[in-house]
Design a protein around this motif. Structure first.
Motif, PDB file in Angstrom:
ATOM      1  N   ILE A 133      -5.130   9.411   2.968  1.00 34.85           N
ATOM      2  CA  ILE A 133      -4.592   8.059   2.802  1.00 34.85           C
ATOM      3  C   ILE A 133      -3.265   7.923   3.546  1.00 34.85           C
ATOM      4  O   ILE A 133      -3.000   6.897   4.193  1.00 34.85           O
ATOM      5  CB  ILE A 133      -4.428   7.727   1.308  1.00 34.85           C
ATOM      6  CG1 ILE A 133      -5.798   7.612   0.634  1.00 34.85           C
ATOM      7  CG2 ILE A 133      -3.653   6.432   1.111  1.00 34.85           C
ATOM      8  CD1 ILE A 133      -5.741   7.375  -0.854  1.00 34.85           C
ATOM      9  N   SER A 134      -2.439   8.959   3.490  1.00 33.61           N
ATOM     10  CA  SER A 134      -1.164   8.919   4.206  1.00 33.61           C
ATOM     11  C   SER A 134      -1.390   8.760   5.701  1.00 33.61           C
ATOM     12  O   SER A 134      -0.735   7.942   6.362  1.00 33.61           O
ATOM     13  CB  SER A 134      -0.370  10.208   3.932  1.00 33.61           C
ATOM     14  OG  SER A 134      -0.102  10.365   2.559  1.00 33.61           O
ATOM     15  N   ASP A 155      -5.972  -1.289   4.982  1.00 32.26           N
ATOM     16  CA  ASP A 155      -4.851  -0.650   5.683  1.00 32.26           C
ATOM     17  C   ASP A 155      -5.166   0.806   6.001  1.00 32.26           C
ATOM     18  O   ASP A 155      -4.798   1.318   7.050  1.00 32.26           O
ATOM     19  CB  ASP A 155      -3.578  -0.720   4.822  1.00 32.26           C
ATOM     20  CG  ASP A 155      -3.117  -2.148   4.588  1.00 32.26           C
ATOM     21  OD1 ASP A 155      -3.382  -2.995   5.461  1.00 32.26           O
ATOM     22  OD2 ASP A 155      -2.525  -2.400   3.530  1.00 32.26           O
ATOM     23  N   VAL A 156      -5.866   1.477   5.073  1.00 34.30           N
ATOM     24  CA  VAL A 156      -6.152   2.894   5.243  1.00 34.30           C
ATOM     25  C   VAL A 156      -7.263   3.115   6.249  1.00 34.30           C
ATOM     26  O   VAL A 156      -7.207   4.025   7.069  1.00 34.30           O
ATOM     27  CB  VAL A 156      -6.539   3.532   3.891  1.00 34.30           C
ATOM     28  CG1 VAL A 156      -6.915   4.988   4.058  1.00 34.30           C
ATOM     29  CG2 VAL A 156      -5.393   3.383   2.902  1.00 34.30           C
ATOM     30  N   ARG A 183     -10.260   6.387  -1.685  1.00 23.98           N
ATOM     31  CA  ARG A 183      -9.743   5.879  -2.960  1.00 23.98           C
ATOM     32  C   ARG A 183     -10.746   6.073  -4.086  1.00 23.98           C
ATOM     33  O   ARG A 183     -10.369   6.432  -5.210  1.00 23.98           O
ATOM     34  CB  ARG A 183      -9.370   4.404  -2.823  1.00 23.98           C
ATOM     35  CG  ARG A 183      -8.690   3.829  -4.051  1.00 23.98           C
ATOM     36  CD  ARG A 183      -8.159   2.440  -3.813  1.00 23.98           C
ATOM     37  NE  ARG A 183      -9.222   1.472  -3.581  1.00 23.98           N
ATOM     38  CZ  ARG A 183      -9.004   0.174  -3.388  1.00 23.98           C
ATOM     39  NH1 ARG A 183      -7.758  -0.281  -3.374  1.00 23.98           N
ATOM     40  NH2 ARG A 183     -10.008  -0.652  -3.184  1.00 23.98           N
ATOM     41  N   GLY A 215       2.172   1.752  -3.396  1.00 19.38           N
ATOM     42  CA  GLY A 215       1.093   2.253  -4.246  1.00 19.38           C
ATOM     43  C   GLY A 215       0.883   3.746  -4.073  1.00 19.38           C
ATOM     44  O   GLY A 215       0.677   4.472  -5.053  1.00 19.38           O
ATOM     45  N   LEU A 216       0.955   4.229  -2.825  1.00 20.52           N
ATOM     46  CA  LEU A 216       0.816   5.666  -2.584  1.00 20.52           C
ATOM     47  C   LEU A 216       1.992   6.437  -3.170  1.00 20.52           C
ATOM     48  O   LEU A 216       1.815   7.540  -3.711  1.00 20.52           O
ATOM     49  CB  LEU A 216       0.701   5.926  -1.078  1.00 20.52           C
ATOM     50  CG  LEU A 216       0.518   7.385  -0.659  1.00 20.52           C
ATOM     51  CD1 LEU A 216      -0.706   8.003  -1.318  1.00 20.52           C
ATOM     52  CD2 LEU A 216       0.421   7.493   0.858  1.00 20.52           C
ATOM     53  N   SER A 250       0.832  -1.210   0.000  1.00 19.30           N
ATOM     54  CA  SER A 250       0.000   0.000   0.000  1.00 19.30           C
ATOM     55  C   SER A 250       0.863   1.254   0.000  1.00 19.30           C
ATOM     56  O   SER A 250       0.550   2.235  -0.683  1.00 19.30           O
ATOM     57  CB  SER A 250      -0.915  -0.010   1.231  1.00 19.30           C
ATOM     58  OG  SER A 250      -1.829  -1.079   1.175  1.00 19.30           O
ATOM     59  N   LEU A 297      -2.622   5.254   6.517  1.00 19.01           N
ATOM     60  CA  LEU A 297      -1.635   4.194   6.359  1.00 19.01           C
ATOM     61  C   LEU A 297      -0.646   4.129   7.517  1.00 19.01           C
ATOM     62  O   LEU A 297      -0.308   3.046   7.992  1.00 19.01           O
ATOM     63  CB  LEU A 297      -0.862   4.381   5.046  1.00 19.01           C
ATOM     64  CG  LEU A 297      -1.538   3.917   3.751  1.00 19.01           C
ATOM     65  CD1 LEU A 297      -0.661   4.260   2.562  1.00 19.01           C
ATOM     66  CD2 LEU A 297      -1.810   2.416   3.786  1.00 19.01           C
ATOM     67  N   ARG A 305      -3.333  -0.422  -5.933  1.00 19.80           N
ATOM     68  CA  ARG A 305      -2.429  -1.194  -5.081  1.00 19.80           C
ATOM     69  C   ARG A 305      -2.565  -0.831  -3.603  1.00 19.80           C
ATOM     70  O   ARG A 305      -2.028  -1.528  -2.745  1.00 19.80           O
ATOM     71  CB  ARG A 305      -0.982  -0.967  -5.527  1.00 19.80           C
ATOM     72  CG  ARG A 305      -0.663  -1.597  -6.871  1.00 19.80           C
ATOM     73  CD  ARG A 305       0.736  -1.212  -7.326  1.00 19.80           C
ATOM     74  NE  ARG A 305       1.773  -1.589  -6.372  1.00 19.80           N
ATOM     75  CZ  ARG A 305       2.350  -2.775  -6.316  1.00 19.80           C
ATOM     76  NH1 ARG A 305       1.983  -3.722  -7.166  1.00 19.80           N
ATOM     77  NH2 ARG A 305       3.291  -3.028  -5.438  1.00 19.80           N
ATOM     78  N   ILE A 306      -3.252   0.249  -3.315  1.00 23.30           N
ATOM     79  CA  ILE A 306      -3.443   0.657  -1.922  1.00 23.30           C
ATOM     80  C   ILE A 306      -4.627  -0.117  -1.357  1.00 23.30           C
ATOM     81  O   ILE A 306      -5.755   0.010  -1.836  1.00 23.30           O
ATOM     82  CB  ILE A 306      -3.705   2.172  -1.817  1.00 23.30           C
ATOM     83  CG1 ILE A 306      -2.547   2.956  -2.440  1.00 23.30           C
ATOM     84  CG2 ILE A 306      -3.907   2.580  -0.368  1.00 23.30           C
ATOM     85  CD1 ILE A 306      -2.789   4.447  -2.509  1.00 23.30           C
TER      86      ILE A 306
END
Length: 440
Positions: free
Chosen positions: A133-134, A199-200, A86, A24-25, A21, A137, A194-195
């Protein structure tokens, strides 16, 4: 034994998924920077080649800027409200892809106007999406490092895309730039896929987003308003510096002006790519305020040097300071907003508020600086911009508290964090050696 084996392999599987992930980011940030590069100066070049008047080009660009300014806070609030960041990102990238295709295929006034409005609206949600998203994660504790990594990939993407699109415009046509921009939407969406949203959506910092605070309370937060004022002053001082210098270089040496301005753009990108990850790492150990003070000091120094320096090569060297400012602010801006809005569930709304300050400052900067240079000369104009940066420095120093989560436990007084170890004290001392001891 099977149960024991699963307990041993499950953490490794989760770590591998988290790394996937994170990569991906990385690549989404890289390709998004590529896409956004196509909507920079290439728009004016393309429309000029299509025999548009400068008034119509200016009207299109101004409209896009106004829409972007108006959509900052709604865009942040939208990202806070939706279930999947996303999905919002996919729709925004698709909208930008359609905007690029419309520009390339139907360069009529109405179509281009709609395309610019669509692009501006979509861009307003992409910044908050990447920040959200950051944060999801890595959690609040590692957000600084993650933002530094984002800044590095975005900077590399900007530089490579500018070179590729410039080559496409030179070798093929200016229209090819927008076909290339649209094509880059595909790898951006693949990287986004891919993220893993599992997880997010399971943040590691349980304090973030635990409750939802009213919009009115967020808007009345004094720290957020002070920080927005600081960012407004930064943009008011910063946005006009390079355009002013570009005009001066054109008058002095029109033959080399484009090359020199290109170098002035590339040099800061290289600095950001190398410097931003370090900024992200030290943001937690030094605190946010020392970095912001250093950023405003570099901006003020850049304005003063532009007032005196006339050698073109030295001007390119001075642009290193622009890279320093971009690296610090690229990490510190979302990080400070995350600190202030922690536990409110309004992180992206906070980003929208500060983003509005960015837009207002940038919009006013070129107008005020242009008036100053027309009536008082370039030296006065650059000194004025440096003075605005100094005002921002004073505002950070006097009114903005340290927002690092453990600042209250470590430093109960207003001012820079007191630190527990001699090593940390030495690190801060190296950065702000001129600060009196009673204010550290």
């Amino acid at each position: 034994m099977s149960s024991a084996a699963s307990k041993q392999t499950a953490p490794a599987t989760r770590d591998a998924a988290a790394r996937t992930s994170a990569r991906g980011l990385d690549w989404f940030t890289f390709f998004l920077a590529d896409i956004q590069t196509g909507f920079g100066p290439f728009v004016a070049i393309y429309l000029t080649a299509q025999a548009w008047t400068q008034f119509d080009i200016g009207l299109i660009l101004t409209t896009g800027g106004l829409v972007a300014l108006a959509c900052q806070m709604p865009g942040g609030a939208l990202v806070d409200a939706v279930r999947s960041a996303r999905l919002v990102a996919v729709l925004a990238v698709a909208a930008i892809c359609l905007s690029a295709l419309a520009l390339a295929i139907w360069p009529t006034f109405l179509v281009v106007m709609v395309a610019r409005v669509l692009h501006a609206g979509a861009s307003c949600v992409l910044g908050p999406v990447i920040a959200a998203i950051s944060l999801g994660l890595v959690g609040h504790a590692a957000l600084g490092t993650r933002l530094g990594r984002n800044a590095r990939f975005a900077s590399i993407g900007n530089g490579l895309a500018a070179a590729a699109m410039g080559a496409a415009g030179y070798l093929v046509s200016s229209q090819a730039v927008f076909f290339l921009t649209a094509a880059l939407a595909a790898p951006a969406i693949l990287a986004l896929a891919r993220i893993r949203m599992a997880d997010v959506e399971r943040p590691r910092d349980t304090h973030v987003g635990a409750a939802t605070t009213s919009v009115r309370k967020v808007l009345s937060d004094r720290r957020l308003l002070v920080f927005a004022g600081c960012i407004l002053l930064f943009q008011l001082a910063n946005a006009a510096m390079l355009p002013l210098m570009g005009g001066i270089l054109t008058l002095r040496s029109s033959q080399w002006a484009s090359t020199l301005i290109g170098a002035c753009i590339v040099v800061p990108q290289l600095v950001v790519a190398g410097f931003a990850p370090w900024v992200g790492r030290v943001a937690d150990s030094w605190g946010r305020r020392p970095l912001l003070l250093f950023c405003f000091l570099a901006l003020a120094l850049r304005g003063v040097l532009f007032a005196f320096v006339s050698d073109p090569y030295l001007i390119v060297v001075v642009q290193i300071l622009d890279g320093v400012c971009a690296a610090v602010l690229g990490v510190a801006l979302p990080l400070v907003v995350a600190d202030i809005t922690r536990g409110t569930g309004r992180f992206n709304l906070g980003l929208g508020i500060v983003g509005s300050a960015v837009g207002i400052g940038a919009a006013l900067s070129t107008t005020l600086a242009g008036y100053a240079i027309d009536h008082f000369g370039s030296s006065v104009a650059f000194f004025s911009l440096a003075s605005i940066a100094a005002c921002g420095l004073a505002l950070v120093w006097l009114l903005l508290p340290e927002t690092r989560p453990d600042a209250g436990a470590v430093a109960p007084r207003r001012g820079l964090n007191l630190v527990a170890s001699d090593a940390e004290a030495a690190s801060i001392g190296k950065l702000l050696c001129a600060v009196p001891a009673d204010r550290r």
